[in-house]
Design an enzyme around this catalytic site. Sequence first.
Site, PDB file in Angstrom:
ATOM      1  N   ARG A 237       9.271   4.622   5.010  1.00 54.82           N
ATOM      2  CA  ARG A 237       8.657   3.843   6.081  1.00 54.82           C
ATOM      3  C   ARG A 237       8.841   4.596   7.387  1.00 54.82           C
ATOM      4  O   ARG A 237       9.927   5.131   7.656  1.00 54.82           O
ATOM      5  CB  ARG A 237       9.324   2.470   6.187  1.00 54.82           C
ATOM      6  CG  ARG A 237       8.969   1.515   5.051  1.00 54.82           C
ATOM      7  CD  ARG A 237       7.495   1.124   5.102  1.00 54.82           C
ATOM      8  NE  ARG A 237       7.135   0.139   4.104  1.00 54.82           N
ATOM      9  CZ  ARG A 237       6.504   0.421   2.950  1.00 54.82           C
ATOM     10  NH1 ARG A 237       6.183   1.660   2.652  1.00 54.82           N
ATOM     11  NH2 ARG A 237       6.175  -0.552   2.121  1.00 54.82           N
ATOM     12  N   GLU A 266       1.745   2.991  12.328  1.00 47.09           N
ATOM     13  CA  GLU A 266       0.530   3.279  11.544  1.00 47.09           C
ATOM     14  C   GLU A 266      -0.614   2.360  11.939  1.00 47.09           C
ATOM     15  O   GLU A 266      -0.375   1.180  12.185  1.00 47.09           O
ATOM     16  CB  GLU A 266       0.839   3.089  10.051  1.00 47.09           C
ATOM     17  CG  GLU A 266       1.683   4.210   9.508  1.00 47.09           C
ATOM     18  CD  GLU A 266       2.144   3.953   8.069  1.00 47.09           C
ATOM     19  OE1 GLU A 266       1.527   3.154   7.350  1.00 47.09           O
ATOM     20  OE2 GLU A 266       3.132   4.570   7.687  1.00 47.09           O
ATOM     21  N   HIS A 284      -0.379   7.728   4.500  1.00 45.96           N
ATOM     22  CA  HIS A 284       0.331   6.728   3.670  1.00 45.96           C
ATOM     23  C   HIS A 284      -0.337   6.594   2.286  1.00 45.96           C
ATOM     24  O   HIS A 284      -0.922   5.563   1.965  1.00 45.96           O
ATOM     25  CB  HIS A 284       0.370   5.362   4.394  1.00 45.96           C
ATOM     26  CG  HIS A 284       1.410   4.432   3.826  1.00 45.96           C
ATOM     27  ND1 HIS A 284       2.038   3.469   4.568  1.00 45.96           N
ATOM     28  CD2 HIS A 284       1.913   4.306   2.572  1.00 45.96           C
ATOM     29  CE1 HIS A 284       2.888   2.794   3.805  1.00 45.96           C
ATOM     30  NE2 HIS A 284       2.825   3.290   2.591  1.00 45.96           N
TER      31      HIS A 284
HETATM   32  C1  8YV Z   1       1.115   1.163  -0.497  1.00 48.03           C
HETATM   33  C2  8YV Z   1       3.661   1.077  -0.273  1.00 48.03           C
HETATM   34  O1  8YV Z   1       0.377   2.319  -0.542  1.00 48.03           O
HETATM   35  O2  8YV Z   1       4.290  -0.072  -2.208  1.00 48.03           O
HETATM   36  C3  8YV Z   1       4.522   0.147  -1.029  1.00 48.03           C
HETATM   37  O3  8YV Z   1       5.468  -0.395  -0.439  1.00 48.03           O
HETATM   38  O4  8YV Z   1       3.947   1.444   0.808  1.00 48.03           O
HETATM   39  C4  8YV Z   1       2.452   1.631  -0.909  1.00 48.03           C
HETATM   40  O5  8YV Z   1       2.470   1.530  -2.287  1.00 48.03           O
HETATM   41  C5  8YV Z   1       0.977   0.579   0.851  1.00 48.03           C
HETATM   42  O6  8YV Z   1       1.458  -0.689   0.857  1.00 48.03           O
HETATM   43  C6  8YV Z   1      -0.482   0.627   1.289  1.00 48.03           C
HETATM   44  O7  8YV Z   1      -0.820  -0.474   1.963  1.00 48.03           O
END
Ligand code: 8YV
Length: 319
Positions: A237, A266, A284
């Site tokens: 993150r 983001e 991402h």
């Molecule tokens: C997704 C992510 O790509 O699972 C997660 O926590 O960060 C990713 O798998 C993300 O949520 C895209 O919106």
Amino acid sequence: MTAKHRIIQVGSYAGSPTANDRLARDYDVVELWKYPDRKAALAEHGKGVDVLVTSASMGCTAEIIDALPDLKAICSWGVGYETIDVKAAQRRGIQVSNTPDVLTDCVADLAWGLILAAARRIAYGDRFVRTGGWGQVHGSIPLGSRVSGKKLGIVGLGRIGQAIAKRGSGFDMEVRYHGRRRRDDVPYTYEASLRDLAAWADFLVVATVGGPSTFHLISKEVIEALGPKGTIVNIARGPVIDENALVEALQTGKLGNAALDVFEHEPKVPDALKANDNVVLLPHIGSATLETRLEMENLMLANLEAFLKTGKVLTPVVE
Ligand code: 8YV
């Protein structure tokens, strides 16, 4: 014909192959993102709704939870859940599920893509070829650095961190890690001090959870300990890294390279990062393969169906 079960969907699953269609086929979906006034939509359509579906990026605030008096389950697509107010849900006995495990390998693979792209200047070289630099009289790119046999530091040795570490052995790398606690079930050395891990490592990969517990964990001090020859990689993150400190360290040469799939705000990416050739930037996409995104939607839908059949989700988040 029986009426379809009504659910709330917070946002569109644009990044998932068929989730929107499958939900619309099997449920009476209140598409919350299509209403300009979310509060009014919840008041009008939320009564009696017991399930809400969302994702790691769309989240679910206490305000939404409070507006749904009959809510009993939140099924999320994605493994991270720092954007879901789990405490507010738990106070009401609402179950929250995420989609762990199915994305572990793809996120770990991408971490390795970033390590290699930064060290071997893959993205830089690609730009160089496309923009006609190759073949010019002095046309060559600066030397990269070797990956095999180097030191790999991992911050957060959960499922994804361990998958990244495992791949490190294929590159003959020594692996050490830092986390909230030492693990007895792994063959890697624990570093109680994150600063010491950074000072030791050639590559420092961030694989922690997000949220307040890890906010700016990668501080100016940690970044500077990694140093001018070090590379930081983030597939976790954005807010785990102090982005201003990162930008400054890169600009002043106190940090060598950065390879980032996630950012503090983001989809905003600081211009100073875009302008820096020692930085690799991705939008991402850790879990963004057809296979994994399909497995994520399957698991999200399986949680939803299990809750409706048995009253229990399959993969509850563990707080
Ligand atoms: C997704 C992510 O790509 O699972 C997660 O926590 O960060 C990713 O798998 C993300 O949520 C895209 O919106």
